[in-house]
Design a protein around this motif. Structure first.
Motif, mmCIF file in Angstrom:
data_model
loop_
_atom_site.group_PDB
_atom_site.id
_atom_site.type_symbol
_atom_site.label_atom_id
_atom_site.label_comp_id
_atom_site.label_asym_id
_atom_site.label_seq_id
_atom_site.Cartn_x
_atom_site.Cartn_y
_atom_site.Cartn_z
ATOM 1 N N GLU A 15 -50.760 14.867 13.326
ATOM 2 C CA GLU A 15 -51.019 13.605 12.634
ATOM 3 C C GLU A 15 -50.164 12.442 13.103
ATOM 4 O OE1 GLU A 15 -49.936 14.141 8.511
ATOM 5 O OE2 GLU A 15 -47.794 14.218 8.970
ATOM 6 N N ARG A 16 -49.249 12.645 14.038
ATOM 7 C CA ARG A 16 -48.159 11.706 14.249
ATOM 8 C C ARG A 16 -48.553 10.435 14.992
ATOM 9 N NH1 ARG A 16 -43.779 11.269 12.017
ATOM 10 N NH2 ARG A 16 -42.384 11.289 13.802
ATOM 11 N N ASN A 55 -50.065 7.763 14.590
ATOM 12 C CA ASN A 55 -50.602 6.930 13.506
ATOM 13 C C ASN A 55 -49.522 5.913 13.156
ATOM 14 O OD1 ASN A 55 -51.331 5.890 10.908
ATOM 15 N ND2 ASN A 55 -52.613 7.697 10.564
ATOM 16 N N ASP A 110 -54.669 13.965 16.437
ATOM 17 C CA ASP A 110 -55.326 12.844 15.772
ATOM 18 C C ASP A 110 -54.782 11.550 16.369
ATOM 19 O OD1 ASP A 110 -57.154 12.322 13.383
ATOM 20 O OD2 ASP A 110 -55.490 10.984 12.937
ATOM 21 N N ASP A 165 -59.569 8.693 15.096
ATOM 22 C CA ASP A 165 -59.347 8.367 13.691
ATOM 23 C C ASP A 165 -59.352 6.855 13.521
ATOM 24 O OD1 ASP A 165 -58.545 8.169 11.079
ATOM 25 O OD2 ASP A 165 -56.706 9.333 11.306
ATOM 26 N N ASN A 213 -62.906 11.343 13.030
ATOM 27 C CA ASN A 213 -62.293 11.332 11.701
ATOM 28 C C ASN A 213 -62.397 9.917 11.122
ATOM 29 O OD1 ASN A 213 -60.736 11.813 9.440
ATOM 30 N ND2 ASN A 213 -58.799 12.044 10.551
ATOM 31 N N GLY A 242 -55.703 16.463 4.743
ATOM 32 C CA GLY A 242 -54.457 15.779 5.044
ATOM 33 C C GLY A 242 -53.356 16.401 4.191
ATOM 34 N N ILE A 248 -54.378 18.550 8.763
ATOM 35 C CA ILE A 248 -53.843 17.415 9.510
ATOM 36 C C ILE A 248 -52.406 17.231 9.032
ATOM 37 C CG2 ILE A 248 -54.155 14.972 10.073
ATOM 38 C CD1 ILE A 248 -57.095 15.302 9.165
ATOM 39 N N ASN A 303 -47.838 17.274 10.389
ATOM 40 C CA ASN A 303 -46.814 17.185 11.435
ATOM 41 C C ASN A 303 -46.473 18.596 11.884
ATOM 42 O OD1 ASN A 303 -44.616 16.815 13.071
ATOM 43 N ND2 ASN A 303 -43.307 15.888 11.514
#
Length: 800
Positions: free
Chosen positions: A323-324, A326, A361, A393, A414, A511, A542, A544
């Protein structure tokens, strides 16, 4: 009867054979474009179609293999040529007296799409679309995309067909040593094409029936759609000055009919096959019991990159989506994205991959950022660095639509929510590009707390997807984790949601960090909740991947669910585990951030190679020593990994470009301290009549990195011109490339000139159709099966 209905019949459909073989036999002059010849002599072309129809084939292909605007002679109009060729085939089919299908034939463009090559993916799609419009206007029953060697180009051709028409699409890829030219296995190819909804898929060219059998068997094991097989009439041999395919009609027919017994539904012939081969095949099939193969699609989704495949769903290992990347809460990443820079995004990608993420992502939704520009830019840069599939995403459907062409496989989108118009806007794009997507059960402003509310939204979205022709194999569901600090029942409702999705065969994700918002010990809550959900059937989360507790929980789940065979990975990672600490996997590979100059070349780290080089120079390193002791060993190791099939073409090119960048920076320093370097000269050329130069260009790039002065004489170069170029530049070596069996015989012209004039020049030969036996037969000094072996041979000639 429609083509798709005929595919469902037990008796295999028969495709025609080699058009090039028949055109040569019918008087195609050497060096003349087959396309121009067929426009001038439609009577000959129609006679060839008729010969195959008389042999009993069910499908004839239009003579449009080279009809793409990237390859078609400038004298011909793309639309008019393709339309005319299909009309010629239709005229022959009309005289057959039985149902016959005309396949509009689409061959490769001769280009790689960015970031692997220099062509924008959208331009490649437009080029294919221009050709396919002509095929459709001529009356084609289906579009047949064949002899593909790169997954991204095959996707572009199918996407173009989807934009232009609703005809069935059949796709075929070429494999050698179990993979395509750019490193895709038959299974990766099959799953990517099935995500795009093709009617049939398979393999053709490069191999005879015996060599093709393992590829066909792998496709049959991976496919829920009909499988196509078009082997050559054996592997080519040079007899005198003629290229010959050794399998006669009977031998070819017996070997190829065996594919039908295993379940293949479309059979034909490629190089060297004639109407006699196809007539023999039809007869051989009469005595073959065709396998009745159930066409069942597995539950869940399948993501692919060029070289990796990941299944998500019941029975598959649990996966973490990193997920990082972002900008939310990340000042450094936000400021870099606003400046159009990606160093921090690359660092986060490397960090997450080393921690075990299977998908990354990618979100660029920062303020003052145009996502429609930045998301495609970052995606193509990440594709050149990492092998795993990405998750696109964005709340901007346009940004996702612009980024999808840069994805060389089936990447994840996503997401699609219940927001008005979101499914109608983004769903068809995902369908046409074969991109699995996440359904987010949100509609309006109210958060659906209870599982029943979420299920109702998902069911409505699934109805919309069905209406748009989107298959369930492209759908996974976000079960929507809500914070238990404000919604205490939220976690248990998620478990109910997971169980419902599992009963529907839908893959799932969530998430993860949302569940612990506002509470202490968040890593502990996240990891425990993930384990609970995985036990209920959750496919992924999703999160870390570097969070120690999550990492431990994922590894423990793998053991407990039986996806870590004999707990081997767990034992290796946790033999010295302490309850107070955490374990994060370490490891480096292609695309990793380099810490040394040698690693920069080894990992293809274009962004960091110059800072690392400057650091070495500032510490007093001699430029010549850096070249000899660091750069050359690194690029040599890249070549060794390529030969061991640890690296594929994308990694090879990336490493070579990194080496080139470093050497260009050092070259002025080398010349200043030692004077201009005397580099052995090699002239590279694609032989007369052949316009394919991708392989030659790769060889040129690698030779330049290994100390050679490379003179690229171009493509379609006559022998006299090649030798004149070598004399002008005082070359010690000539390298010749040819893709087609019809042009590789021109290699001997150059060798003959070199020998007649007694020139002290060695000649290397290589290309898709060239073999060691052929090289020996024409008197070449060396046969090079790939770019690495070309470098090795050239070095041997200048040193010994």
């Amino acid at each position: 009867m429609k083509f798709v209905q005929r595919l469902a019949e037990r008796r295999p459909l028969l495709l025609d054979g080699a058009m090039g073989t028949m055109l040569q036999a019918s008087g195609l002059p050497a060096g003349v474009s087959p396309e121009e010849f067929c426009m001038e002599r439609p009577d000959i072309l129609q006679a060839i179609h008729k010969a195959y129809l008389d042999a009993g084939v069910d499908i004839i292909t239009s003579c449009t293999f080279g009809g793409n605007p990237c390859k078609l002679p400038a004298s011909l109009d793309v639309f008019a040529f393709n339309k005319r060729m299909v009309e010629t085939a239709r005229a022959a089919a009309a005289q057959a007296g039985r149902p016959v299908f005309v396949a509009g034939n689409v061959g490769p463009s001769g280009h790689f799409a960015r970031p692997l090559g220099d062509m924008e993916p959208e331009d490649l799609i437009r080029a294919f679309a221009e050709q396919i419009r002509g095929l459709v206007a001529g009356g084609a029953d289906l579009i047949f995309i064949e002899t593909q060697f790169d997954l991204a180009e095959a996707r572009a051709a199918v996407a173009a067909a989807r934009q232009v028409c609703d005809l069935p699409v059949m796709v075929s890829m070429t494999f050698e040593q179990g993979v395509s030219l750019t490193g895709s296995s038959p299974t990766i190819f099959a799953e990517t094409m099935q995500n795009m909804g093709v009617a049939a898929l398979g393999t053709n060219c490069s191999l005879g029936p015996d060599q093709m059998l393992p590829v066909v068997e792998e496709l049959l094991s991976a496919c829920s759609c009909p499988v196509v097989a078009e082997p050559n009439a054996g592997l080519p041999e040079l007899r005198g000055s003629e290229t010959v395919f050794p399998l006669g009609p009977e031998a070819f027919a017996q070997k190829t009919a065996a594919f039908a017994a295993r379940g293949a539904r479309v059979l034909g012939g490629c190089c060297g096959t004639t109407p006699r081969h196809l007539a023999a095949l039809r007869q051989a099939l009469e005595s073959v019991s065709c396998e009745e193969r159930p066409l069942v699609s597995p539950a869940g989704i399948c993501l692919t990159s060029r070289s990796q495949l990941l299944r998500l769903g019941e029975g598959q290992p649990f996966s973490v989506i990193g997920e990082r990347i972002n900008p939310t809460g990340k000042k450094e990443l936000t400021s870099q994205l606003q400046a159009g820079q990606f160093d921090e995004a690359f660092r986060l990608a490397d960090e997450q991959l080393q921690a075990g993420a299977r998908i990354l992502d990618v979100n660029v939704g920062a303020s003052l950022v145009d996502e429609t520009v930045l998301l495609p830019d970052l995606v193509q840069r990440l594709v050149s660095r990492v092998d795993v599939p990405l998750s696109l995403d964005s709340s901007s459907a346009q940004a996702i639509a612009r980024a999808l062409p840069y994805c060389p496989g089936s990447f994840l989108v996503n997401s699609i929510s219940g927001e008005a118009g979101r499914m109608e806007l983004l769903g068809p794009v995902c369908r046409d590009f074969g991109a699995p997507f996440i359904l987010l059960p949100l509609q309006g402003t109210k958060l659906p707390v209870r599982a029943s509310e979420r299920i109702a939204i998902v069911e409505k979205l699934l109805e919309q997807a069905d209406a748009l022709g989107i298959p369930r194999r492209l759908v996974m569901v976000d079960i929507l984790a809500l914070s238990v600090s404000s919604k205490p029942e939220g976690a248990l409702q998620c478990l109910e949601m997971v169980r419902w999705c599992r009963s529907q065969g839908l893959a799932t994700t969530l998430g993860l960090s949302n569940v612990s918002f506002g509470l202490p010990a968040r890593d502990l809550l996240n990891a425990t909740f993930m384990a609970m959900c995985a036990g209920a059937g959750l496919s992924s989360c999703i999160a870390n991947p570097s969070a120690p507790r999550l990492h431990e929980a994922c590894d423990a789940v793998a053991v407990l669910q039986g996806s870590d065979s004999n707990a081997g990975s767990f034992i290796a990672s946790y033999a010295d585990w302490k309850a107070s600490g955490g374990v994060v996997r370490a490891g480096k590979g292609p695309g990793a951030a380099a810490e040394t100059l040698g690693d920069a070349v080894l990992f293809g780290d274009l962004e960091n190679v110059l800072p690392l080089l400057e650091k070495e120079l500032a510490a007093g390193a001699e430029p010549f020593a850096l070249v000899q002791d660091v750069l050359i060993p690194a690029i040599t190791e890249v070549g060794a990994r390529y030969e061991r099939r640890e690296y594929f073409l994308p990694q090879l090119i990336r490493a070579a470009e990194t080496m080139q960048k470093a050497f260009a920076h050092l070259r002025p320093l080398l010349e200043k301290s030692r004077g201009p370097e005397e580099r052995p000269v090699i002239v590279m050329a694609t032989v007369e009549g052949d316009i394919h130069d991708i392989g030659k260009n790769i060889v040129c790039l690698l030779l330049g990195n290994h100390g050679f002065e490379v003179i690229d004489a171009g493509k379609d170069v006559p022998a006299e011109q090649i030798v004149a170029c070598a004399l002008e530049h005082k070359a010690r070596i000539i390298g010749l490339s040819a893709l087609m069996t019809t042009t590789m015989v021109r290699m001997e012209d150059t060798i003959r000139l070199v020998r007649e004039r007694e020139l002290p020049i060695k000649v290397l030969v290589g290309g898709a159709a060239v073999t060691q036996a052929f090289a020996d037969a024409i008197g070449a000094d060396a046969y090079c099966e790939d770019a690495v072996s070309a470098v090795r041979a050239a070095k041997q000639f200048v040193t010994g």
